[in-house]
Enzyme design. Structure first.
Site, PDB file in Angstrom:
ATOM      1  N   HIS A  13       0.900  -1.345  -0.229  1.00  0.00           N
ATOM      2  CA  HIS A  13       0.197  -0.096   0.139  1.00  0.00           C
ATOM      3  C   HIS A  13       0.709   1.182   0.126  1.00  0.00           C
ATOM      4  O   HIS A  13       2.118   1.264   0.392  1.00  0.00           O
ATOM      5  CB  HIS A  13      -0.723  -0.095   1.313  1.00  0.00           C
ATOM      6  CG  HIS A  13      -0.348  -0.021   2.598  1.00  0.00           C
ATOM      7  ND1 HIS A  13       0.381   1.057   2.966  1.00  0.00           N
ATOM      8  CD2 HIS A  13      -0.151  -1.118   3.335  1.00  0.00           C
ATOM      9  CE1 HIS A  13       1.019   0.609   4.299  1.00  0.00           C
ATOM     10  NE2 HIS A  13       0.630  -0.744   4.445  1.00  0.00           N
ATOM     11  N   CYS A  30       3.556  -5.229   6.245  1.00  0.00           N
ATOM     12  CA  CYS A  30       3.261  -4.821   5.020  1.00  0.00           C
ATOM     13  C   CYS A  30       4.285  -4.248   4.285  1.00  0.00           C
ATOM     14  O   CYS A  30       5.407  -3.890   4.835  1.00  0.00           O
ATOM     15  CB  CYS A  30       2.208  -3.659   5.117  1.00  0.00           C
ATOM     16  SG  CYS A  30       0.548  -4.254   5.866  1.00  0.00           S
TER      17      CYS A  30
END
Length: 135
Positions: A13, A30
């Site tokens: 992201h 992440c």
């Protein structure tokens, strides 16, 4: 973009802190990218694409209760093949893996800690490779 692994869900992201990209290990798993790059990746890569993440020269970290990840899953798979771990290799270091590690340590006359340090990891992998070579 979501990444599903047995021990959790992670994402690729963008970020509202672009100055952190590539400079800080602030993520909990992440992959943080500049927003423009994340959008380009999203527009380019088809849903369902297999993702392989490679980190070169990653230092070994002792594995213990509460840890998660592919390194934990690798130990579970090896101990399963060696007859010590009897559950599904989830990538989560829980009591079932701790008990398996303790049994392996006892059977190999190693100080019992329930943790996997580098030398124990190497021994487990050596015995696993030997077992694979012998069927």
């Amino acid at each position: 973009m979501g990444l599903n692994v047995p021990w959790g869900q992670y994402g690729i992201h963008g970020t509202k802190y672009p100055w952190c990209v590539g400079k800080q290990n602030a993520s909990h798993g992440c992959i943080r990218m500049h927003n423009k790059s994340a959008k380009e990746l999203y527009d380019t890569i088809p849903h369902g694409t297999t993702v392989t993440i490679v980190q070169k020269n990653r230092p070994f970290k002792e594995l213990k209760s509460g840890d998660v990840g592919s390194d934990v899953q690798k130990v579970q798979k090896a101990l399963k093949k060696l007859g010590y771990f009897h559950d599904w290799p989830s990538g989560k270091f829980q009591d079932n893996l701790k008990k398996s590690v303790i049994k392996f340590q006892k059977d190999n006359n190693i100080k019992v800690t329930g943790k996997v340090n580098k030398s124990l990891y190497n021994l487990i992998m050596k015995k696993y490779e030997e077992k694979l070579g012998n069927g």
